[in-house]
Scaffold this motif. Structure first.
Motif, PDB file in Angstrom:
ATOM      1  N   ARG A 229       6.412  -4.914   0.195  1.00 27.69           N
ATOM      2  CA  ARG A 229       7.434  -4.772   1.232  1.00 27.69           C
ATOM      3  C   ARG A 229       7.079  -3.640   2.192  1.00 27.69           C
ATOM      4  NH1 ARG A 229      10.566  -6.196  -3.286  1.00 27.69           N
ATOM      5  NH2 ARG A 229      10.809  -4.005  -3.907  1.00 27.69           N
ATOM      6  N   HIS A 230       6.536  -2.565   1.639  1.00 26.22           N
ATOM      7  CA  HIS A 230       6.086  -1.447   2.454  1.00 26.22           C
ATOM      8  C   HIS A 230       4.978  -1.882   3.403  1.00 26.22           C
ATOM      9  CE1 HIS A 230       4.302   2.916   2.452  1.00 26.22           C
ATOM     10  NE2 HIS A 230       4.941   2.646   3.559  1.00 26.22           N
ATOM     11  N   LEU A 231       4.014  -2.637   2.881  1.00 24.06           N
ATOM     12  CA  LEU A 231       2.894  -3.102   3.686  1.00 24.06           C
ATOM     13  C   LEU A 231       3.377  -3.957   4.851  1.00 24.06           C
ATOM     14  CD1 LEU A 231      -0.175  -3.385   4.069  1.00 24.06           C
ATOM     15  CD2 LEU A 231      -0.130  -5.294   2.462  1.00 24.06           C
ATOM     16  N   ARG A 232       4.346  -4.822   4.602  1.00 30.28           N
ATOM     17  CA  ARG A 232       4.861  -5.691   5.664  1.00 30.28           C
ATOM     18  C   ARG A 232       5.542  -4.890   6.758  1.00 30.28           C
ATOM     19  NH1 ARG A 232       8.257 -10.703   3.755  1.00 30.28           N
ATOM     20  NH2 ARG A 232       8.082 -11.031   5.994  1.00 30.28           N
ATOM     21  N   SER A 233       6.075  -3.714   6.400  1.00 26.00           N
ATOM     22  CA  SER A 233       6.753  -2.884   7.403  1.00 26.00           C
ATOM     23  C   SER A 233       5.771  -2.053   8.224  1.00 26.00           C
ATOM     24  CB  SER A 233       7.763  -1.955   6.719  1.00 26.00           C
ATOM     25  OG  SER A 233       7.096  -0.935   5.997  1.00 26.00           O
ATOM     26  N   LEU A 234       4.517  -1.958   7.778  1.00 27.41           N
ATOM     27  CA  LEU A 234       3.506  -1.184   8.492  1.00 27.41           C
ATOM     28  C   LEU A 234       2.821  -2.102   9.504  1.00 27.41           C
ATOM     29  CD1 LEU A 234       1.951   0.715   5.447  1.00 27.41           C
ATOM     30  CD2 LEU A 234       3.977   1.268   6.780  1.00 27.41           C
ATOM     31  N   VAL A 413      -3.809   4.363  13.140  1.00 28.36           N
ATOM     32  CA  VAL A 413      -2.887   5.443  12.786  1.00 28.36           C
ATOM     33  C   VAL A 413      -3.400   6.162  11.546  1.00 28.36           C
ATOM     34  CG1 VAL A 413      -0.873   4.296  13.778  1.00 28.36           C
ATOM     35  CG2 VAL A 413      -1.502   3.843  11.402  1.00 28.36           C
ATOM     36  N   ASP A 414      -2.907   7.370  11.329  1.00 20.78           N
ATOM     37  CA  ASP A 414      -3.255   8.147  10.138  1.00 20.78           C
ATOM     38  C   ASP A 414      -2.280   7.783   9.028  1.00 20.78           C
ATOM     39  OD1 ASP A 414      -3.515  10.127   8.136  1.00 20.78           O
ATOM     40  OD2 ASP A 414      -4.337  11.544   9.588  1.00 20.78           O
ATOM     41  N   GLY A 415      -2.787   7.194   7.970  1.00 18.11           N
ATOM     42  CA  GLY A 415      -1.924   6.708   6.900  1.00 18.11           C
ATOM     43  C   GLY A 415      -1.174   7.780   6.152  1.00 18.11           C
ATOM     44  N   ASP A 416      -1.658   9.019   6.197  1.00 24.14           N
ATOM     45  CA  ASP A 416      -0.977  10.095   5.475  1.00 24.14           C
ATOM     46  C   ASP A 416       0.015  10.865   6.330  1.00 24.14           C
ATOM     47  OD1 ASP A 416      -2.087   9.670   3.023  1.00 24.14           O
ATOM     48  OD2 ASP A 416      -3.751  11.074   3.295  1.00 24.14           O
ATOM     49  N   HIS A 417      -0.031  10.675   7.655  1.00 26.34           N
ATOM     50  CA  HIS A 417       0.832  11.483   8.517  1.00 26.34           C
ATOM     51  C   HIS A 417       1.662  10.673   9.488  1.00 26.34           C
ATOM     52  CE1 HIS A 417      -2.431  14.325   7.330  1.00 26.34           C
ATOM     53  NE2 HIS A 417      -1.375  15.060   7.072  1.00 26.34           N
ATOM     54  N   SER A 418       1.335   9.401   9.667  1.00 22.19           N
ATOM     55  CA  SER A 418       2.091   8.598  10.613  1.00 22.19           C
ATOM     56  C   SER A 418       3.478   8.302  10.085  1.00 22.19           C
ATOM     57  CB  SER A 418       1.362   7.266  10.880  1.00 22.19           C
ATOM     58  OG  SER A 418       2.166   6.420  11.656  1.00 22.19           O
ATOM     59  N   PRO A 419       4.518   8.331  10.953  1.00 17.44           N
ATOM     60  CA  PRO A 419       5.870   8.000  10.507  1.00 17.44           C
ATOM     61  C   PRO A 419       5.981   6.608   9.934  1.00 17.44           C
ATOM     62  CG  PRO A 419       5.896   9.053  12.669  1.00 17.44           C
ATOM     63  CD  PRO A 419       4.468   8.761  12.354  1.00 17.44           C
ATOM     64  N   GLN A 420       5.115   5.691  10.394  1.00 13.51           N
ATOM     65  CA  GLN A 420       5.259   4.305   9.939  1.00 13.51           C
ATOM     66  C   GLN A 420       4.876   4.130   8.469  1.00 13.51           C
ATOM     67  OE1 GLN A 420       2.799   1.158  11.227  1.00 13.51           O
ATOM     68  NE2 GLN A 420       0.898   2.321  11.183  1.00 13.51           N
ATOM     69  N   VAL A 421       4.188   5.102   7.877  1.00 12.40           N
ATOM     70  CA  VAL A 421       3.828   4.969   6.473  1.00 12.40           C
ATOM     71  C   VAL A 421       4.438   6.062   5.610  1.00 12.40           C
ATOM     72  CG1 VAL A 421       1.654   3.845   6.967  1.00 12.40           C
ATOM     73  CG2 VAL A 421       1.700   6.324   6.755  1.00 12.40           C
ATOM     74  N   SER A 422       5.187   6.968   6.202  1.00 11.92           N
ATOM     75  CA  SER A 422       5.747   8.045   5.411  1.00 11.92           C
ATOM     76  C   SER A 422       7.095   7.707   4.816  1.00 11.92           C
ATOM     77  CB  SER A 422       5.894   9.308   6.269  1.00 11.92           C
ATOM     78  OG  SER A 422       6.760   9.056   7.365  1.00 11.92           O
ATOM     79  N   ALA A 423       7.768   6.728   5.391  1.00  6.38           N
ATOM     80  CA  ALA A 423       9.084   6.355   4.858  1.00  6.38           C
ATOM     81  C   ALA A 423       8.971   5.133   4.005  1.00  6.38           C
ATOM     82  CB  ALA A 423      10.028   6.102   6.035  1.00  6.38           C
ATOM     83  N   LYS A 424       9.616   5.176   2.842  1.00 12.01           N
ATOM     84  CA  LYS A 424       9.574   4.056   1.913  1.00 12.01           C
ATOM     85  C   LYS A 424      10.881   3.279   2.022  1.00 12.01           C
ATOM     86  CE  LYS A 424       7.056   3.540  -1.385  1.00 12.01           C
ATOM     87  NZ  LYS A 424       6.026   2.634  -1.717  1.00 12.01           N
TER      88      LYS A 424
END
Length: 424
Positions: A229-234, A413-424
């Protein structure tokens, strides 16, 4: 610019180790030896069926399990241990091929299937470990180094094994059959020996807090649905994976169908084998050069150039007339095939959260396994409908064009710092 660390070199050397399996066993000797030595009691159609089934079952199994295994590894800090476990399986099964006697095709199929599972399974965790051996701004260089060493190492051992089969007396062997059996054993020894640097020098982040396999499995299954689900949101990661699925399907189709296409045009098998070796050795320096270019210029831009070269190769192939053309085409493919794979891996590694690298690379490898379906199907249908092998190679351009169009829209994007991957 920091130099590549000992851990980075040790990680890259693993590609040198296991690429011998793809060249000598999977692509080189096993298919031929299976038909001519182990499956002597079967018809040509029957041997083709069982060989195809072995490849399909092992590939499908790993494709389906890759995300689950990745989730387990991330939960328990098990990436390195799982890589070594699958490597051990692959090495033992490859060595066991040496013991299979003439006519024992069932044993050959079973052992080959488990060996392929060991090889494919280890690659899931090998790819994921890139985040533990280098900084994010070095991913392009380190990933390209791995592919470059893989092409060089796999090509070198394959060349030695070819000489063994052509001149078994030079190696004090009784004949071609014995030379091929010893070639399988040489791959197992090579694979095991060059895995040692990774085993000794690569340290997985969080490995000291690793948990038991059973708990990792429970936690991994629980995490898998959340990650999907997280992957689909990225959006950018998802868009990259769709692009990768299309263009890497084209790359895999060219690799798998090139020999068949050459034979359909009437080229001699010796010419095709020579071209295969050419691409291996050309890909070594080319992968390094493209990794350097991707790091200093723009990774996505270099990938788009590589896709363009592949599309041009397909168009050029449709007009090919002689062996000189075939060698030039092999050269062109060798210039980009290492780079397109290495930079795809490094670009994806930067876009995902590093603490879930094995799980996300599970999805990456799953797509890679399935990305050899559309192209061959399209070629087969085009060949049947048109009656021309030359037209069939042109349809692969569609995959490269669609993949390039989607990749052009990807924002790295940076996977460790981008907002799109920081929120679960």
């Amino acid at each position: 610019m920091r130099t590549i660390t000992k851990a980075g070199w040790s990680w890259a050397v693993y590609d040198w180790a296991n690429s011998a399996y793809t060249t000598t066993v999977m692509a080189g000797f096993f298919p031929v030896f299976f038909k001519q030595f182990w499956a002597t009691g079967l018809s040509a159609n029957e041997s083709t069926f069982w060989l195809g089934l072995a490849n399909a079952v092992s590939g499908l199994l790993i494709a389906l399990l890759a995300p689950v295994l990745g989730a387990m590894a991330d939960q328990g800090g098990l990436k390195k241990r799982m890589l070594l476990s699958f490597t051990t399986l692959g090495v033992l099964m490859t060595a066991a091929l040496f013991l299979v006697g003439q006519g024992e095709w069932v044993w050959a199929v079973v052992i080959f299937s488990f060996g392929a599972i060991g090889f494919s399974g280890s690659n899931v965790f090998y790819d994921a470990l890139i985040v533990d051996v280098s900084e994010r701004n070095q991913f392009d260089r380190v990933s390209s180094l791995g592919y470059a060493l893989g092409y060089l190492g796999g090509g070198l051992l394959f060349a030695v094994n070819v000489v063994m089969t052509l001149h078994p007396d030079w190696f004090m062997l009784a004949g071609k059959a014995e030379a091929i059996r010893w070639s399988f054993l040489s791959v197992a020894l090579w694979w095991a020996l060059f895995t040692l640097p990774l085993a000794y020098h690569v340290r997985e982040a969080g490995g000291a807090e690793s948990v038991h396999w059973c708990k990792a499995a429970r936690d991994g299954f629980a995490q898998l649905g959340d990650t999907y689900r997280h992957l689909r949101s990225l959006r950018q990661v998802w868009l990259f994976l769709l692009a990768y699925f299309l263009y890497i399907d084209g790359v895999n189709t060219v690799a798998r169908m090139a020999v068949d296409y050459g034979l359909a045009l009437g080229f001699d098998a010796a010419v095709l084998m020579t071209a295969l070796l050419m691409t291996q050795f050309i890909a070594f320096p080319s992968a390094l050069a493209l990794g350097w270019l991707g790091e200093r210029w723009n990774c996505k831009g270099v990938l788009l150039i590589c896709i363009g070269v592949y599309a041009a190769v397909c168009i050029w192939s449709s007009t090919m007339e002689n062996t000189v053309d075939f060698y030039w085409l092999a050269t062109a493919i060798g210039l980009v095939m290492g780079g397109i794979q290495a930079l795809s891996r490094s670009m994806y590694a930067r876009m995902i959260p590093s603490h879930q690298s094995a799980e996300f690379f599970g999805f990456f490898n799953m797509l890679g396994k399935f990305a050899a379906v559309l192209g061959p199907l399209m070629m087969g249908m085009a060949s049947m409908l048109s009656g021309s092998a030359r037209i069939s190679i042109l349809v692969i351009v569609i995959l490269f064009a669609a993949g390039a169009a989607l990749l052009y829209r990807v924002v790295e994007v940076d996977g460790d710092h981008s907002p799109q991957v920081s929120a679960k």
